[in-house]
Design a protein around this motif. Structure first.
Motif, mmCIF file in Angstrom:
data_model
loop_
_atom_site.group_PDB
_atom_site.id
_atom_site.type_symbol
_atom_site.label_atom_id
_atom_site.label_comp_id
_atom_site.label_asym_id
_atom_site.label_seq_id
_atom_site.Cartn_x
_atom_site.Cartn_y
_atom_site.Cartn_z
ATOM 1 N N LEU A 79 0.827 -1.211 0.000
ATOM 2 C CA LEU A 79 0.000 0.000 0.000
ATOM 3 C C LEU A 79 0.860 1.259 0.000
ATOM 4 C CD1 LEU A 79 -2.713 1.457 0.229
ATOM 5 C CD2 LEU A 79 -2.616 1.104 2.708
ATOM 6 N N THR A 80 1.828 1.325 0.910
ATOM 7 C CA THR A 80 2.649 2.533 1.018
ATOM 8 C C THR A 80 3.539 2.734 -0.203
ATOM 9 O OG1 THR A 80 4.276 1.261 2.300
ATOM 10 C CG2 THR A 80 2.660 2.546 3.532
ATOM 11 N N ALA A 81 4.075 1.637 -0.745
ATOM 12 C CA ALA A 81 4.921 1.768 -1.931
ATOM 13 C C ALA A 81 4.103 2.248 -3.129
ATOM 14 C CB ALA A 81 5.586 0.429 -2.250
ATOM 15 N N ALA A 82 2.876 1.759 -3.257
ATOM 16 C CA ALA A 82 2.024 2.196 -4.362
ATOM 17 C C ALA A 82 1.702 3.679 -4.250
ATOM 18 C CB ALA A 82 0.741 1.369 -4.383
ATOM 19 N N VAL A 83 1.352 4.127 -3.044
ATOM 20 C CA VAL A 83 1.050 5.552 -2.845
ATOM 21 C C VAL A 83 2.286 6.410 -3.109
ATOM 22 C CG1 VAL A 83 0.360 7.290 -1.149
ATOM 23 C CG2 VAL A 83 -0.802 5.072 -1.204
ATOM 24 N N SER A 84 3.442 5.978 -2.601
ATOM 25 C CA SER A 84 4.687 6.727 -2.811
ATOM 26 C C SER A 84 5.038 6.816 -4.293
ATOM 27 C CB SER A 84 5.836 6.069 -2.049
ATOM 28 O OG SER A 84 5.709 6.250 -0.663
ATOM 29 N N ALA A 85 4.861 5.697 -5.005
ATOM 30 C CA ALA A 85 5.213 5.680 -6.428
ATOM 31 C C ALA A 85 4.310 6.603 -7.237
ATOM 32 C CB ALA A 85 5.134 4.250 -6.961
ATOM 33 N N SER A 147 13.216 9.858 -4.122
ATOM 34 C CA SER A 147 14.226 9.321 -5.047
ATOM 35 C C SER A 147 13.613 8.970 -6.392
ATOM 36 C CB SER A 147 14.897 8.085 -4.427
ATOM 37 O OG SER A 147 15.592 8.419 -3.250
ATOM 38 N N LEU A 148 12.462 8.315 -6.362
ATOM 39 C CA LEU A 148 11.794 7.965 -7.616
ATOM 40 C C LEU A 148 11.320 9.215 -8.352
ATOM 41 C CD1 LEU A 148 10.756 5.803 -9.529
ATOM 42 C CD2 LEU A 148 8.689 5.607 -8.112
ATOM 43 N N THR A 193 9.915 -0.626 -11.727
ATOM 44 C CA THR A 193 11.112 -1.013 -10.971
ATOM 45 C C THR A 193 11.225 -0.214 -9.678
ATOM 46 O OG1 THR A 193 12.255 -1.528 -13.057
ATOM 47 C CG2 THR A 193 13.610 -1.262 -11.085
ATOM 48 N N GLY A 194 11.000 1.093 -9.765
ATOM 49 C CA GLY A 194 11.043 1.924 -8.561
ATOM 50 C C GLY A 194 9.969 1.523 -7.566
ATOM 51 N N LEU A 195 8.784 1.146 -8.072
ATOM 52 C CA LEU A 195 7.692 0.718 -7.198
ATOM 53 C C LEU A 195 8.079 -0.518 -6.398
ATOM 54 C CD1 LEU A 195 4.682 0.726 -6.307
ATOM 55 C CD2 LEU A 195 4.179 -0.591 -8.381
ATOM 56 N N VAL A 196 8.656 -1.514 -7.061
ATOM 57 C CA VAL A 196 9.038 -2.747 -6.376
ATOM 58 C C VAL A 196 10.175 -2.490 -5.391
ATOM 59 C CG1 VAL A 196 9.986 -5.061 -6.698
ATOM 60 C CG2 VAL A 196 8.241 -4.219 -8.266
ATOM 61 N N GLY A 260 12.760 -6.848 -7.366
ATOM 62 C CA GLY A 260 13.056 -5.611 -8.079
ATOM 63 C C GLY A 260 14.210 -5.755 -9.055
ATOM 64 N N ASP A 261 15.240 -6.500 -8.661
ATOM 65 C CA ASP A 261 16.397 -6.688 -9.536
ATOM 66 C C ASP A 261 16.022 -7.483 -10.782
ATOM 67 O OD1 ASP A 261 19.340 -6.514 -10.004
ATOM 68 O OD2 ASP A 261 19.203 -8.694 -9.829
ATOM 69 N N GLN A 262 15.233 -8.550 -10.599
ATOM 70 C CA GLN A 262 14.830 -9.367 -11.744
ATOM 71 C C GLN A 262 13.866 -8.603 -12.654
ATOM 72 O OE1 GLN A 262 16.612 -12.010 -12.153
ATOM 73 N NE2 GLN A 262 17.469 -11.607 -10.124
ATOM 74 N N LEU A 263 12.979 -7.789 -12.060
ATOM 75 C CA LEU A 263 12.072 -6.990 -12.870
ATOM 76 C C LEU A 263 12.840 -5.964 -13.690
ATOM 77 C CD1 LEU A 263 9.104 -6.370 -13.517
ATOM 78 C CD2 LEU A 263 9.105 -4.749 -11.617
#
Length: 274
Positions: A79-85, A147-148, A193-196, A260-263
């Motif tokens: 949830l937080t990563a999606a909102v931040s992205a 950063s993103l 990638t930034g989201l993950v 994230g690295d594989q994506l």
């Protein structure tokens, strides 16, 4: 992996990490009620065949509590990563497209947020929102987008000078239309990638502020709560109360980093030929 190129290997690892994270999340939801069951006849049991992670001072199964805490951390992280992205995409693209005073203001806000230590900023925002679930989500989401946003801003500034963007503008397309039709498809790999990669930071900071008492409430079986409560029992030899939940948290963070690295490898155009 023999017989697989690097792109196929990355895809296999991506699916493995996704499947494992989904399994942990589902198991935590299924065991939520069991994690709260107390039985003082089995308190402080060391890891054994019946209780793989042992039990705590209230006789609660530490395996159930650990999985429930990890499931909660993963859901908060998503949830937080999606909102931040989304915040990063909107502000980064808006800064580059609008330019002038808007670019200066947004860049100043980015520098201001990045100048404050993350953990301190998360704690302050969490307190401002009344702590608990809402406070943790707000604190992590509003402190991890910078950063993103800088990456998105840099990409949009480069795209503004591309010939096909200039041609679209001369044909009369609005800034919003140019962004939607021509820029967003190019920004999608960096955005995903930034989201993950935001997930590991979100999970660690959620656990950190909860451990310090500024996050989720004590009655919540969260990893931060479990680790905080276990500190009082480490000196008495109850090592399993902290070791297993701590290792599980590190494992989930490493899985998200692997994801994230594989994506990133899959979305890199150069990997098509590997």
């Amino acid at each position: 992996m023999k017989g697989f190129n690097r792109r196929q290997t990355a895809l296999a690892l991506l699916f493995f990490a996704l499947a494992l994270l989904c399994a942990v999340t589902a198991a935590g939801v299924a065991l939520a009620d069991q994690a709260m069951v107390t039985d003082f006849s089995r308190k402080n049991l060391a890891p054994c065949g019946q209780f793989l992670f042992g039990t705590d001072w209230m006789g609660r199964d530490m395996l159930s509590r650990t999985l429930t805490g990890l499931s909660l951390s993963i859901r908060i992280g998503l949830l937080t990563a999606a909102v931040s992205a989304v915040i990063a995409l909107l502000l980064g693209a808006g800064s580059a497209l609008l330019g002038g005073w808007a670019d200066s203001v947004i860049s100043w806000v980015i520098d201001l947020v990045m100048g404050i230590p993350h953990i301190l900023l998360v704690m302050l925002i969490s307190l401002a929102f009344g702590k608990g679930f809402t406070g943790v989500v707000a604190g992590v989401a509003l402190s991890h987008w910078t950063s993103l946003a800088r990456v998105v801003r840099g990409e949009v500034l480069q795209l503004k000078g591309a010939p096909y963007i200039l041609t679209a503008q001369k044909l009369g397309l609005s800034r919003m239309a140019v962004l939607q039709r021509h820029m967003l498809p190019h920004l999608l790999p960096q955005f995903l990638t930034g989201l993950v990669l935001l997930f590991p930071h979100a999970i660690l900071h959620e656990a950190s502020v909860t451990f310090l008492g500024f996050g989720l409430p004590p009655e919540q079986p969260a990893i931060g709560v479990i680790l905080s409560e276990s500190m009082s029992y480490l000196t008495t030899g109850k090592w399993w109360l902290a070791v297993f939940p701590g290792l599980a948290l590190v494992g989930v963070v490493l899985l998200f980093a692997l994801l994230g690295d594989q994506l990133r490898r899959l979305l890199d155009p150069a990997s098509v030929h590997e």
